[in-house]
Every structure is written in C-alpha cells, then in structure tokens.
Design a protein around this motif. Structure first.
Motif, short mmCIF file in Angstrom:
data_model
loop_
_atom_site.label_atom_id
_atom_site.label_comp_id
_atom_site.label_asym_id
_atom_site.label_seq_id
_atom_site.Cartn_x
_atom_site.Cartn_y
_atom_site.Cartn_z
N MET A 98 0.84 -1.19 0.00
CA MET A 98 0.00 0.00 0.00
C MET A 98 0.88 1.25 0.00
O MET A 98 1.81 1.37 0.77
N SER A 99 0.59 2.17 -0.91
CA SER A 99 1.39 3.39 -0.97
C SER A 99 0.99 4.35 0.14
O SER A 99 -0.05 4.21 0.79
N PHE A 100 1.84 5.36 0.34
CA PHE A 100 1.56 6.40 1.33
C PHE A 100 0.23 7.08 1.02
O PHE A 100 -0.59 7.33 1.91
N HIS A 101 -0.01 7.38 -0.27
CA HIS A 101 -1.24 8.08 -0.65
C HIS A 101 -2.48 7.24 -0.33
O HIS A 101 -3.48 7.75 0.18
N GLU A 102 -2.41 5.96 -0.62
CA GLU A 102 -3.55 5.09 -0.39
C GLU A 102 -3.84 4.92 1.10
O GLU A 102 -5.00 4.87 1.52
N SER A 103 -2.78 4.86 1.91
CA SER A 103 -2.99 4.74 3.36
C SER A 103 -3.66 6.00 3.91
O SER A 103 -4.48 5.93 4.82
N LEU A 104 -3.33 7.15 3.34
CA LEU A 104 -3.99 8.40 3.77
C LEU A 104 -5.49 8.35 3.47
O LEU A 104 -6.30 8.76 4.30
N ILE A 105 -5.84 7.88 2.29
CA ILE A 105 -7.26 7.80 1.92
C ILE A 105 -8.01 6.88 2.85
O ILE A 105 -9.11 7.20 3.33
N ARG A 106 -7.45 5.71 3.14
CA ARG A 106 -8.12 4.76 4.01
C ARG A 106 -8.38 5.36 5.38
O ARG A 106 -9.47 5.25 5.93
N GLY A 107 -7.38 6.04 5.93
CA GLY A 107 -7.55 6.65 7.24
C GLY A 107 -8.52 7.81 7.22
O GLY A 107 -9.28 8.02 8.17
N LEU A 108 -8.50 8.57 6.13
CA LEU A 108 -9.35 9.76 6.03
C LEU A 108 -10.83 9.39 6.11
O LEU A 108 -11.59 9.98 6.88
N TYR A 109 -11.26 8.43 5.31
CA TYR A 109 -12.69 8.11 5.26
C TYR A 109 -13.18 7.49 6.56
O TYR A 109 -14.34 7.68 6.95
N ASP A 110 -12.32 6.76 7.26
CA ASP A 110 -12.75 6.22 8.55
C ASP A 110 -12.78 7.31 9.60
O ASP A 110 -13.72 7.41 10.40
N ARG A 111 -11.77 8.17 9.59
CA ARG A 111 -11.70 9.25 10.59
C ARG A 111 -12.84 10.25 10.41
O ARG A 111 -13.38 10.77 11.40
N LEU A 112 -13.21 10.52 9.17
CA LEU A 112 -14.25 11.51 8.88
C LEU A 112 -15.56 10.84 8.47
O LEU A 112 -16.35 11.43 7.74
N ALA A 113 -15.78 9.64 8.97
CA ALA A 113 -16.96 8.88 8.55
C ALA A 113 -18.26 9.63 8.78
O ALA A 113 -19.14 9.66 7.90
N GLU A 114 -18.43 10.23 9.94
CA GLU A 114 -19.70 10.91 10.24
C GLU A 114 -19.92 12.10 9.31
O GLU A 114 -21.06 12.35 8.87
N ARG A 115 -18.86 12.82 9.01
CA ARG A 115 -19.00 13.94 8.07
C ARG A 115 -19.35 13.43 6.67
O ARG A 115 -20.17 14.02 5.97
N TYR A 116 -18.70 12.35 6.28
CA TYR A 116 -18.96 11.78 4.96
C TYR A 116 -20.42 11.32 4.86
O TYR A 116 -21.09 11.58 3.85
N ILE A 117 -20.91 10.66 5.89
CA ILE A 117 -22.30 10.21 5.89
C ILE A 117 -23.25 11.41 5.75
O ILE A 117 -24.22 11.38 4.99
N ALA A 118 -22.95 12.48 6.46
CA ALA A 118 -23.80 13.68 6.40
C ALA A 118 -23.72 14.36 5.04
O ALA A 118 -24.70 14.95 4.57
N ASP A 119 -22.55 14.29 4.40
CA ASP A 119 -22.34 14.98 3.13
C ASP A 119 -23.01 14.29 1.95
O ASP A 119 -23.37 14.94 0.97
N ARG A 120 -23.16 12.96 2.02
CA ARG A 120 -23.70 12.23 0.89
C ARG A 120 -25.22 12.40 0.84
O ARG A 120 -25.91 12.28 1.86
N PRO A 121 -25.77 12.67 -0.34
CA PRO A 121 -27.23 12.77 -0.45
C PRO A 121 -27.89 11.42 -0.24
O PRO A 121 -27.25 10.37 -0.38
N SER A 122 -29.16 11.44 0.08
CA SER A 122 -29.88 10.19 0.36
C SER A 122 -30.36 9.51 -0.92
O SER A 122 -30.75 8.34 -0.89
N VAL A 123 -30.38 10.23 -2.03
CA VAL A 123 -30.78 9.64 -3.31
C VAL A 123 -29.71 9.98 -4.36
O VAL A 123 -29.04 11.00 -4.24
N PRO A 124 -29.54 9.11 -5.38
CA PRO A 124 -28.55 9.43 -6.41
C PRO A 124 -29.03 10.58 -7.28
O PRO A 124 -30.18 10.60 -7.73
N TRP A 125 -28.18 11.52 -7.51
CA TRP A 125 -28.52 12.66 -8.36
C TRP A 125 -27.81 12.52 -9.70
O TRP A 125 -28.31 11.88 -10.60
#
Length: 202
Positions: free
Chosen positions: A1-28
């Motif tokens: 796993m590259s440095f960049h990919e490890s950052l992405i993995r950590g980012l989405y777990d760390r900011l999970a609640e924000r990500y959930i709030a940011d995503r719309p409930s229906v596909p646009w």
C-alpha cells in the motif's frame, strides 16, 4: 500500500460521520449512469460495490431496484453504518486491492473509489475485476481523463486521486477480458465525472 492510499483509508474512517452527512440520500448526477449499468444486469442480479462508503445513495438505489448488493470498504465505521441502515445488503470490511471473495457477480462497480488508488494499484485491480465478474458481467468505474495525479481537499484533509491514460485503461480492460461499451470524459451531466462502462466478453 502506498503512502497516498494509506492516507485515503484513514481519512474516510476518521471523517466517517461527516462523509455520511455529506452524501445525499438519493442518487442525483450518478443515476443516469447507474441506470445504464443496470440495463446490462438481469433482474435480481448481483452487484459488488467496491468502495461502497456509507451505502447511500448508490447501494441503497441498487437494493431498491431489487439487486443483491455486496458492499466492500476499508472503513469499519462506514461498513457499520451500512449494516445498521441497509440490512438487506451484505457489507464487508475489506481492501478492494486484495479482494478474493471466491464468487462472481453480474455487476462490478467502483464509483469514486478506484480513482483514489495509485497507478500501480489501479493496474493490479483489473485481474480483481475479472475474478469477480461472471461471463457477460458489466463493470463500471470512474477515473480521470488523462494520466496523472491530483489532490483535492476534504474538510481540510488532502484527498488523493490518480488516473491512467485512457489508452492504458482500454488495453488493460481488453487484456482481462472486457470490452468497452462506453466511456465519457468530464461528463457535464454527471458533475464532471469520467466514466467507463465495460462488459466481460471472455
């Protein structure tokens, strides 16, 4: 796993609640492409969603259309959310790069996930796509429009993206038994996404 990919993995777990709030409930903007993807999949057919995130809106939409959905993500917090909110799906914590489910699907989807991988990791994904695709299965993923790397920003955190050249994507698809059904770069009707739709032919 590259440095960049490890950052992405950590980012989405760390900011999970924000990500959930940011995503719309229906596909646009995604919905026309999802509908095209589903026209190639039989009623009730199975789909594996690689990088499923919070399961909404895409996983929810696929389930609402009667499809069996297996969602894969590296974030335990996002997968826990999927299991709590979409119990009809099969949600698993796993790395798409090393995925080996020992089964194949009618559809393989990697929407806004595959392009977070580095160049070499993307190249290594095409056998993974093939190994999880039934004969005649449909594959859809998003990429960049040209070879390169770029950083965005997500709530102050760097968000890595990479893309191979279109010619290389076409070649690697062919080498792994897929033919290109359609590709659109910087689609103005889909928030500027570059989208590939392919079918496993052998």
């Amino acid at each position: 796993m590259s440095f960049h990919e490890s950052l992405i993995r950590g980012l989405y777990d760390r900011l999970a609640e924000r990500y959930i709030a940011d995503r719309p409930s229906v596909p646009w903007s995604e919905r026309p492409w999802l509908d095209r993807f589903l026209t190639h999949i039989p009623p009730g057919g199975s789909v594996v969603d690689l990088g499923c995130g919070a399961g909404t809106p895409i996983g929810r939409y696929l389930l609402s259309r009667g499809h069996a959905v297996t969602g894969i993500d590296t974030s335990p917090r996002l997968i826990a959310h999927c299991r709590a909110t979409l119990p009809d799906g099969d949600w698993r914590v796993a790395d798409m790069c090393t995925l080996a489910l020992s089964r194949q699907f009618h559809g393989v989807l990697a929407w806004d996930s595959f392009f977070h991988l580095g160049h070499d990791a993307q190249r290594a994904m095409f056998p993974v796509f093939r190994d999880h695709a039934l004969p005649g299965a449909t594959l859809m993923f998003t990429s960049g429009a040209e070879h390169g790397e770029a950083y965005g920003d997500y709530h102050g955190a760097p968000l890595y993206h990479a893309s191979l050249a279109p010619e290389e994507y076409t070649r690697r698809l062919a080498d792994n038994g897929f033919s290109v059904v359609d590709r659109v770069f910087d689609d103005p009707d889909c928030a500027g996404h570059s989208v590939w739709l392919a079918q496993r032919t052998h």
